[in-house]
Design a protein around this motif. Structure first.
Motif, mmCIF file in Angstrom:
data_model
loop_
_atom_site.group_PDB
_atom_site.id
_atom_site.type_symbol
_atom_site.label_atom_id
_atom_site.label_comp_id
_atom_site.label_asym_id
_atom_site.label_seq_id
_atom_site.Cartn_x
_atom_site.Cartn_y
_atom_site.Cartn_z
ATOM 1 N N VAL A 1 0.847 -1.183 0.000
ATOM 2 C CA VAL A 1 0.000 0.000 0.000
ATOM 3 C C VAL A 1 0.886 1.238 0.000
ATOM 4 O O VAL A 1 1.864 1.318 0.734
ATOM 5 N N TYR B 1 1.367 5.539 -2.038
ATOM 6 C CA TYR B 1 1.098 6.426 -3.155
ATOM 7 C C TYR B 1 1.922 5.985 -4.361
ATOM 8 O O TYR B 1 3.101 5.674 -4.230
ATOM 9 N N ASN C 1 8.989 -5.948 1.377
ATOM 10 C CA ASN C 1 8.088 -4.818 1.187
ATOM 11 C C ASN C 1 8.792 -3.657 0.496
ATOM 12 O O ASN C 1 8.205 -2.998 -0.363
ATOM 13 N N THR D 1 7.980 -2.081 -3.627
ATOM 14 C CA THR D 1 7.659 -0.706 -4.018
ATOM 15 C C THR D 1 8.133 -0.408 -5.439
ATOM 16 O O THR D 1 7.776 0.630 -5.996
ATOM 17 N N VAL E 1 -3.429 6.378 -4.222
ATOM 18 C CA VAL E 1 -3.041 5.318 -3.298
ATOM 19 C C VAL E 1 -3.378 3.999 -3.975
ATOM 20 O O VAL E 1 -4.483 3.812 -4.474
ATOM 21 N N VAL E 2 -2.398 3.104 -4.009
ATOM 22 C CA VAL E 2 -2.595 1.797 -4.633
ATOM 23 C C VAL E 2 -2.338 0.711 -3.607
ATOM 24 O O VAL E 2 -1.665 0.932 -2.605
ATOM 25 N N GLY E 3 -2.871 -0.468 -3.863
ATOM 26 C CA GLY E 3 -2.619 -1.615 -3.009
ATOM 27 C C GLY E 3 -3.439 -1.654 -1.737
ATOM 28 O O GLY E 3 -3.236 -2.526 -0.917
ATOM 29 N N GLY E 4 -4.371 -0.760 -1.542
ATOM 30 C CA GLY E 4 -5.140 -0.725 -0.296
ATOM 31 C C GLY E 4 -6.513 -1.340 -0.413
ATOM 32 O O GLY E 4 -6.873 -1.918 -1.424
ATOM 33 N N SER E 5 -7.265 -1.224 0.620
ATOM 34 C CA SER E 5 -8.663 -1.654 0.763
ATOM 35 C C SER E 5 -8.894 -3.124 0.430
ATOM 36 O O SER E 5 -9.942 -3.495 -0.057
ATOM 37 N N ASP F 1 -6.699 -6.147 -4.999
ATOM 38 C CA ASP F 1 -5.513 -5.939 -5.813
ATOM 39 C C ASP F 1 -5.643 -4.668 -6.635
ATOM 40 O O ASP F 1 -6.663 -4.431 -7.272
ATOM 41 N N ALA F 2 -4.610 -3.837 -6.615
ATOM 42 C CA ALA F 2 -4.577 -2.634 -7.430
ATOM 43 C C ALA F 2 -3.780 -2.960 -8.688
ATOM 44 O O ALA F 2 -2.565 -3.031 -8.659
#
Length: 178
Positions: A35, A37, A132, A136, A156-160, A163-164
């Motif tokens: 997760v 930016y 990790n 990135t 923001v990618v990779g959150g919630s 898969d982003a």
């Protein structure tokens, strides 16, 4: 005057004309595994890329800090192991002279074993933190052509919990015809 030629005799095989589509042998959706930016897109849409080329960079400051924190924990556990080893030797000698109890020796033996286990755990945390940091940087898994990017820098990618997908890469050599 009209030119005249003689006909040519030869064997002709059967031919068939079909419509087809080219399809990539490998097609990969590039996913943000951490997760953060999206800081930078390093290749334009449609670019030909080589295996290992840097495609996307995700903010890594927090992951580098977590790596340093894990490295500090390893140092702390190594210090605890050195101290416990010293105390085991000291109290073992004192027990022989009846100046300490076996309980104290047993406690320091336990402390030494715990420090050894904590070193293994701290090393595992370093490995995870390094992974990790590495995640990135999204790199090309093979030679191919980049598709359209699906996120712009600043998102923001990779959150919630989902898969982003940052983009897609298609392998062009070899290629199938369907």
């Amino acid at each position: 005057t009209i030119p005249v030629t003689s006909p040519r005799t030869q064997a002709v095989g059967e031919t068939m004309t079909l419509t087809g589509n080219a399809a990539a042998v490998n097609k990969v959706k590039l996913v943000a595994r951490v997760v953060g930016y999206l800081e930078q897109i390093h290749v334009p849409d449609g670019a030909i890329v080589r295996q290992g080329d840097l495609l996307f960079t995700i903010q890594k400051a927090q992951y580098e800090a977590q790596l340093r924190q894990a490295q500090a924990q390893l140092q702390l556990q190594r210090a605890a192991l050195a101290h416990a080893t010293t105390e085991v030797a000291r109290y073992t000698a004192l027990v022989r002279r009846n100046a300490a109890t076996q309980v104290e020796v047993d406690n320091w033996v336990y402390q030494r074993a715990a420090a050894e286990a904590n070193i293994i755990a701290a090393q595992a945390q370093i490995d995870i933190a390094q992974l990790n940091v590495d995640y990135t940087q999204v790199r090309a898994p093979f030679d191919g052509q980049m598709g359209r990017h699906l996120f712009d820098p600043g998102n923001v990618v990779g959150g919630s919990g989902q898969d982003a997908i940052l983009g897609e890469i298609l392998q062009l050599d070899p290629i199938y015809v369907e």
